[in-house]
Design a protein around this motif. Structure first.
Motif, PDB file in Angstrom:
ATOM      1  N   ASN A   2      42.780  29.724  51.374  1.00 26.92           N
ATOM      2  CA  ASN A   2      43.551  30.397  50.346  1.00 26.92           C
ATOM      3  C   ASN A   2      43.288  31.888  50.396  1.00 26.92           C
ATOM      4  OD1 ASN A   2      44.640  28.019  49.352  1.00 26.92           O
ATOM      5  ND2 ASN A   2      42.948  27.704  47.939  1.00 26.92           N
ATOM      6  N   TYR A   3      44.375  32.655  50.385  1.00 24.41           N
ATOM      7  CA  TYR A   3      44.257  34.106  50.347  1.00 24.41           C
ATOM      8  C   TYR A   3      45.376  34.639  49.468  1.00 24.41           C
ATOM      9  CZ  TYR A   3      47.916  33.734  53.902  1.00 24.41           C
ATOM     10  OH  TYR A   3      49.055  33.412  54.579  1.00 24.41           O
ATOM     11  N   ILE A   4      45.173  35.847  48.964  1.00 25.42           N
ATOM     12  CA  ILE A   4      46.218  36.520  48.213  1.00 25.42           C
ATOM     13  C   ILE A   4      46.457  37.876  48.867  1.00 25.42           C
ATOM     14  CG2 ILE A   4      45.708  35.336  46.046  1.00 25.42           C
ATOM     15  CD1 ILE A   4      44.436  38.017  45.103  1.00 25.42           C
ATOM     16  N   LYS A   6      47.966  41.736  48.067  1.00 26.29           N
ATOM     17  CA  LYS A   6      48.409  42.705  47.070  1.00 26.29           C
ATOM     18  C   LYS A   6      48.171  44.105  47.621  1.00 26.29           C
ATOM     19  CE  LYS A   6      44.069  42.319  44.508  1.00 26.29           C
ATOM     20  NZ  LYS A   6      43.454  42.007  43.224  1.00 26.29           N
ATOM     21  N   ALA A  46      44.930  41.616  52.301  1.00 29.53           N
ATOM     22  CA  ALA A  46      44.756  40.190  52.047  1.00 29.53           C
ATOM     23  C   ALA A  46      43.304  39.960  51.636  1.00 29.53           C
ATOM     24  CB  ALA A  46      45.082  39.381  53.290  1.00 29.53           C
TER      25      ALA A  46
END
Length: 144
Positions: A2-4, A6, A46
């Motif tokens: 899982n990564y986000i 922004k 990321a």
């Protein structure tokens, strides 16, 4: 994994940049700021468990052309689709801002990057052998 993704900071970019073994000389904080200062730009980062693990930085070269300047993924996080996700997010931003094309340069030795660009409809528009004949710099362009 899982990564986000922004918008990030140059400090976060530097944490990644300084840990990329393929880079013979990392860009300096001052060099990066000088390049993007007073230009429309986006720096995407990321994160995995709130730690920056990859980035993609680009800026406007003109009102119609966006240049995807720098990008990297830490070695332990490669092969997870993060580079592709950053590329797609940057492309979406570039389209939303009304640019007509996106350009990126890479070196022949970065095979996975070349494959990713070609897979995503980037066209080779220029190739230049380095002066020491150690590699070639390849320019890609994608019309949006």
């Amino acid at each position: 994994m899982n990564y986000i993704i922004k918008e990030g900071t140059v400090n976060e970019l530097m944490c990644i940049e300084n840990n990329i073994p393929e880079f013979s000389s990392a860009k300096s904080h001052a060099e990066i700021n000088a390049k993007i200062d007073a230009r429309s730009h986006i720096l995407l980062v990321a994160y995995v468990n709130e730690q920056p693990v990859a980035y993609k930085l680009g800026y406007a070269k003109s009102s119609s052309l966006f240049y995807s300047w720098l990008g990297a993924v830490l070695p332990d996080f490669r092969g997870q689709g993060i580079a592709k996700a950053l590329l797609m997010r940057q492309e979406a931003y570039v389209r939303e801002c009304g640019f007509q094309a996106i350009e990126v340069k890479s070196m022949n030795r970065f095979k996975r990057m070349l494959q990713m660009l070609i897979t995503h409809d980037y066209q080779i528009v220029h190739c230049k052998r380095l002066d020491d004949n150690s590699d070639s710099k390849i320019t890609f362009r994608k019309n949006l």
